[in-house]
Write a protein that holds these residues in place. Structure first.
Motif, mmCIF file in Angstrom:
data_model
loop_
_atom_site.group_PDB
_atom_site.id
_atom_site.type_symbol
_atom_site.label_atom_id
_atom_site.label_comp_id
_atom_site.label_asym_id
_atom_site.label_seq_id
_atom_site.Cartn_x
_atom_site.Cartn_y
_atom_site.Cartn_z
ATOM 1 N N SER A 37 4.158 23.689 -26.289
ATOM 2 C CA SER A 37 3.642 22.913 -27.408
ATOM 3 C C SER A 37 2.356 23.538 -27.912
ATOM 4 O O SER A 37 1.503 23.951 -27.109
ATOM 5 C CB SER A 37 3.373 21.464 -26.969
ATOM 6 O OG SER A 37 2.755 20.729 -28.005
ATOM 7 N N ILE B 180 13.646 22.454 -17.448
ATOM 8 C CA ILE B 180 13.135 22.461 -18.815
ATOM 9 C C ILE B 180 11.724 23.043 -18.838
ATOM 10 O O ILE B 180 10.833 22.572 -18.119
ATOM 11 C CB ILE B 180 13.102 21.039 -19.411
ATOM 12 C CG1 ILE B 180 14.495 20.417 -19.360
ATOM 13 C CG2 ILE B 180 12.581 21.076 -20.859
ATOM 14 C CD1 ILE B 180 14.514 18.945 -19.746
ATOM 15 N N ALA C 52 8.874 23.470 -21.579
ATOM 16 C CA ALA C 52 8.552 22.982 -22.921
ATOM 17 C C ALA C 52 7.168 23.472 -23.345
ATOM 18 O O ALA C 52 6.154 23.139 -22.714
ATOM 19 C CB ALA C 52 8.607 21.461 -22.953
ATOM 20 N N GLU D 102 11.518 24.382 -26.540
ATOM 21 C CA GLU D 102 12.004 24.004 -25.224
ATOM 22 C C GLU D 102 13.160 24.898 -24.803
ATOM 23 O O GLU D 102 14.058 25.166 -25.600
ATOM 24 C CB GLU D 102 12.472 22.541 -25.231
ATOM 25 C CG GLU D 102 11.388 21.547 -25.583
ATOM 26 C CD GLU D 102 11.924 20.143 -25.748
ATOM 27 O OE1 GLU D 102 13.164 19.990 -25.775
ATOM 28 O OE2 GLU D 102 11.119 19.200 -25.857
ATOM 29 N N ARG E 279 6.978 22.585 -31.140
ATOM 30 C CA ARG E 279 7.550 22.522 -29.796
ATOM 31 C C ARG E 279 8.686 23.540 -29.653
ATOM 32 O O ARG E 279 9.507 23.701 -30.567
ATOM 33 C CB ARG E 279 8.110 21.122 -29.518
ATOM 34 C CG ARG E 279 7.133 19.975 -29.800
ATOM 35 C CD ARG E 279 6.113 19.815 -28.716
ATOM 36 N NE ARG E 279 5.213 18.695 -28.996
ATOM 37 C CZ ARG E 279 5.422 17.447 -28.608
ATOM 38 N NH1 ARG E 279 6.522 17.135 -27.931
ATOM 39 N NH2 ARG E 279 4.543 16.493 -28.883
#
Length: 222
Positions: A191, A187, A189, A173, A171
């Protein structure tokens, strides 16, 4: 002050109305507040259109159902997290087939006031508090994104079958202070499961790619 500087100052004084992020054409945007179902259907139709014509008919139906189930589950989870937009790589890149092995989820959060009538501290201090409160082992760094205070957090999230997370993931962020709105944070993010190991070479390459994508981030002002 030059005309260009004056124009830039006037533009930066306008309130933030949204954001812009440049992504390759292989990635599709799924808005999570409005128009979600239409976007999901477009993506699925695009995926279905690439099923080989000579594929066994008895395999096509189950394949479509599995793809739709996985994709809709990912979208539902993103909505549950109060997401704004979900980006997924749904178009082939070379020999790569459709998969949900990577994603970008855009959300926003509002920090609670520490006391009635309290004023918010320096955004950098608040970002540090926001990140440290989860107590996870993560790499943290700070800087700015399009003129706003930002903190970058990178970590590996373990698998959690109870939450529907079957494999570990890498991850990254970016937590960004929204200009002129001290309590609100944006935010982005990212992944990825990499090539099956969130610490493998593919994961490293994709993390570098996401960092490059974030250099294209710009606020939309109105």
């Amino acid at each position: 002050m030059t005309t260009e500087q004056t124009a830039a100052a006037e533009e930066s004084s306008k309130p933030v109305k949204g954001y812009r992020l440049l992504l390759p054409s292989q990635w599709s945007q799924i808005p999570l507040r409005q128009g979600t179902e239409e976007a999901v259907n477009r993506v699925l139709e695009d995926v279905y259109s690439r099923i080989p014509e000579d594929a066994p008919p008895d395999k096509i139906g189950p394949y479509k159902k599995e793809i739709a189930k996985r994709f809709r589950s990912s979208v539902a989870q993103a909505q549950h997290r109060n997401g704004l937009d979900l980006y997924v790589p749904v178009k082939p890149m070379g020999d790569q087939e459709f998969n949900l092995g990577a994603s970008i989820l855009v959300t926003e959060t509002t920090l609670p006031e520490r006391a009635r009538g309290a004023t918010y501290a320096d955004p950098t201090d608040l970002a540090a508090q926001l990140l440290s409160r989860e107590g996870m082992n993560a790499d943290l760094s700070s800087g700015d994104v399009d003129g706003a205070v930002a903190v970058r957090r990178e970590y590996v999230a373990d698998a959690d079958p109870n939450q529907g997370i079957e494999v570990a993931s890498r991850r990254v962020e970016y937590i960004i202070s929204i200009p002129g709105q001290a309590a609100r944070w944006f935010i982005a993010a990212f992944s990825t499961v990499g090539g099956g190991d969130p610490r493998d070479e593919l994961a490293e390459v994709l993390v570098e790619w996401f960092d490059a994508v974030m250099t294209t981030f710009r606020w939309r002002r109105g």
